[in-house]
Design a protein around this motif. Structure first.
Motif, short mmCIF file in Angstrom:
data_model
loop_
_atom_site.label_atom_id
_atom_site.label_comp_id
_atom_site.label_asym_id
_atom_site.label_seq_id
_atom_site.Cartn_x
_atom_site.Cartn_y
_atom_site.Cartn_z
N UNK A 60 0.84 -1.20 0.00
CA UNK A 60 0.00 0.00 0.00
C UNK A 60 0.88 1.25 0.00
N UNK A 61 1.93 1.18 -0.78
CA UNK A 61 2.97 2.21 -0.78
C UNK A 61 2.42 3.59 -1.10
N UNK A 62 1.58 3.71 -2.09
CA UNK A 62 1.06 5.01 -2.48
C UNK A 62 0.14 5.60 -1.43
N UNK A 63 -0.54 4.75 -0.68
CA UNK A 63 -1.46 5.22 0.37
C UNK A 63 -0.70 5.77 1.57
N UNK A 64 0.43 5.15 1.91
CA UNK A 64 1.11 5.50 3.15
C UNK A 64 2.43 6.23 2.96
N UNK A 65 2.85 6.46 1.74
CA UNK A 65 4.06 7.25 1.52
C UNK A 65 3.81 8.70 1.92
N UNK A 66 4.68 9.24 2.78
CA UNK A 66 4.55 10.63 3.22
C UNK A 66 5.16 11.61 2.24
N UNK A 67 6.14 11.14 1.48
CA UNK A 67 6.80 11.99 0.51
C UNK A 67 8.05 11.33 -0.02
N UNK A 68 8.59 11.93 -1.06
CA UNK A 68 9.80 11.42 -1.70
C UNK A 68 10.94 12.40 -1.43
N UNK A 69 11.91 11.96 -0.64
CA UNK A 69 13.01 12.83 -0.23
C UNK A 69 14.00 13.11 -1.35
N UNK A 70 13.88 12.40 -2.45
CA UNK A 70 14.75 12.69 -3.58
C UNK A 70 14.23 13.86 -4.41
N UNK A 71 12.96 14.21 -4.22
CA UNK A 71 12.38 15.31 -4.99
C UNK A 71 11.90 16.47 -4.14
N UNK A 72 11.70 16.22 -2.84
CA UNK A 72 11.23 17.28 -1.93
C UNK A 72 12.08 17.27 -0.67
N UNK A 73 12.23 18.40 -0.04
CA UNK A 73 13.02 18.48 1.18
C UNK A 73 12.26 17.86 2.34
N UNK A 74 13.00 17.39 3.33
CA UNK A 74 12.39 16.81 4.52
C UNK A 74 11.51 17.84 5.22
N UNK A 75 11.98 19.04 5.34
CA UNK A 75 11.22 20.10 6.00
C UNK A 75 9.89 20.34 5.28
N UNK A 76 9.93 20.36 3.98
CA UNK A 76 8.71 20.58 3.20
C UNK A 76 7.72 19.44 3.41
N UNK A 77 8.21 18.21 3.42
CA UNK A 77 7.33 17.06 3.65
C UNK A 77 6.75 17.10 5.05
N UNK A 78 7.59 17.39 6.04
CA UNK A 78 7.15 17.43 7.44
C UNK A 78 6.04 18.45 7.66
#
Length: 360
Positions: free
Chosen positions: A296-314
């Motif tokens: 269920x990767x797409x349902x529970x993925x919080x973000x992709x750190x290779x394309x977005x910063x950790x701070x932005x995802x958080x």
């Protein structure tokens, strides 16, 4: 012997500022993150949970967290208030050529950094030496105490190499008086219980600080053929107690009794620990739990750190939507004895206090 590191529990009581913010409904930064660095491994352990998380062994050795996003990640973790990161993901972290640089960068950013590895690929040159200077601890995953058993349990002919790398780290620590703690970790299964005593003796011989003997996590579907055998662990208690007695003032044998003997049962109904403990996969994606790396990767993925910063995802709504989604799950369907188990017990109790709490 005492568990100096409180491995068979949790340490949230030393982070009550963050716990209080969580209780008050604030959006907090996690205290700890388990950081995957690759999607491959150079050995094939009998009990590998990573195989359920997308660890493709040798086929996945070229898939790893890219350098620039990785360095940005560990630096931003320090900026937002993450207090520790363990490079221990679903596969072998030393397959990532940027692991040593990330260890140094994370430490310089104010994060406590640790490394869990089978050790075979550890660099005994300048990069490895610098890493040992910056790590809080390094833990070698080894569940067999001789060459023949290592081939059986780990599917590898590299037992002597693993021991040599452990010895290198121990000797460097002593020679340079480094603060790094060096340990061994055994994943206990009914198939390798014969290695408990020999491994406890090997740890003392190698001169490490500790050997920890932990449970084997498995799904309730019994994917690793261990969940249905958790009732057998009670028969191992005498052997485990004997192993503990081989410790001394300088070397501890630590048995995770709580998880080894609980038969995978939980005293709570929901996972509340996600805001405190996160997981990122070896290809650079952020999740609330390692269970979702390959499910269920797409349902529970919080973000992709290779394309977005950790701070932005958080700070994103998506991140907190996933936190709530996990909190609504029935944890009795999750895999047994997950990394978040101990803090979930504590947080559940906080959310469900007994009557007459003032009678302490």
């Amino acid at each position: 012997m005492a568990d100096n590191y409180l491995m068979d529990g949790h340490k949230l009581i030393w982070h009550l500022d963050r716990v209080q913010d969580w209780q008050n409904g604030k959006r907090i930064a996690p205290l700890h993150i388990d950081v995957g660095l690759s999607k491959g491994c150079n050995i094939r352990c009998q009990y590998c949970f990573g195989v359920l998380q997308g660890n493709f062994f040798k086929k996945g050795s070229e898939v790893y967290f890219p350098r620039e996003p990785l360095l940005r990640y560990v630096r931003e973790a320090g900026e937002v208030g993450v207090r520790s990161m363990a490079m221990i993901g679903e596969a072998e972290p030393l397959l990532n050529p940027h692991v040593y640089e990330a260890i140094v960068a994370g430490t310089k950013a104010g994060v406590d950094i640790s490394l869990g590895t089978n050790g075979i690929l550890f660099d005994t040159g300048p990069a490895g030496e610098e890493a040992l200077e910056h790590l809080k601890w390094i833990r070698f995953n080894i569940s067999a105490a001789d060459d023949e058993s290592y081939r059986r349990v780990h599917g590898s002919k590299d037992f002597s190499t693993a021991c040599d790398k452990i010895s290198f780290c121990v000797n460097l620590k002593k020679r340079r008086n480094l603060a790094v703690t060096i340990g061994l970790q055994m994943v206990l299964t009914p198939s390798n219980v014969d290695q408990v005593i020999p491994l406890a003796r090997l740890g003392k011989q190698l001169g490490v600080n500790y050997l920890v003997i932990k449970q084997c996590s498995d799904t309730i579907a019994n994917d690793l053929k261990v969940y249905d055998r958790l009732g057998e662990y009670a028969a191992f208690e005498d052997r485990l107690a004997e192993a503990e007695m081989l410790g001394d003032a300088d070397y501890k044998v630590i048995v995770k009794w709580g998880k080894i003997t609980n038969q995978g049962k939980r005293s709570y109904d929901n996972c509340l620990g996600v805001p405190f403990l996160l997981y990122s996969s070896g290809d650079g994606r952020l999740y609330p739990c390692g269970m979702f790396f390959d499910r269920e990767e797409e349902t529970y993925r919080m973000g992709d750190l290779t394309t977005r910063s950790f701070k932005e995802i958080l700070e994103s709504d998506r991140y907190w939507e996933v936190v709530e989604r996990v909190a609504a799950l029935d944890v009795h369907q999750c895999y047994a004895n997950c990394r978040t188990h101990a803090i979930n017990e504590f947080l559940w109790q906080l959310k469900h206090p007994p009557e007459h709490v003032n009678f302490i």
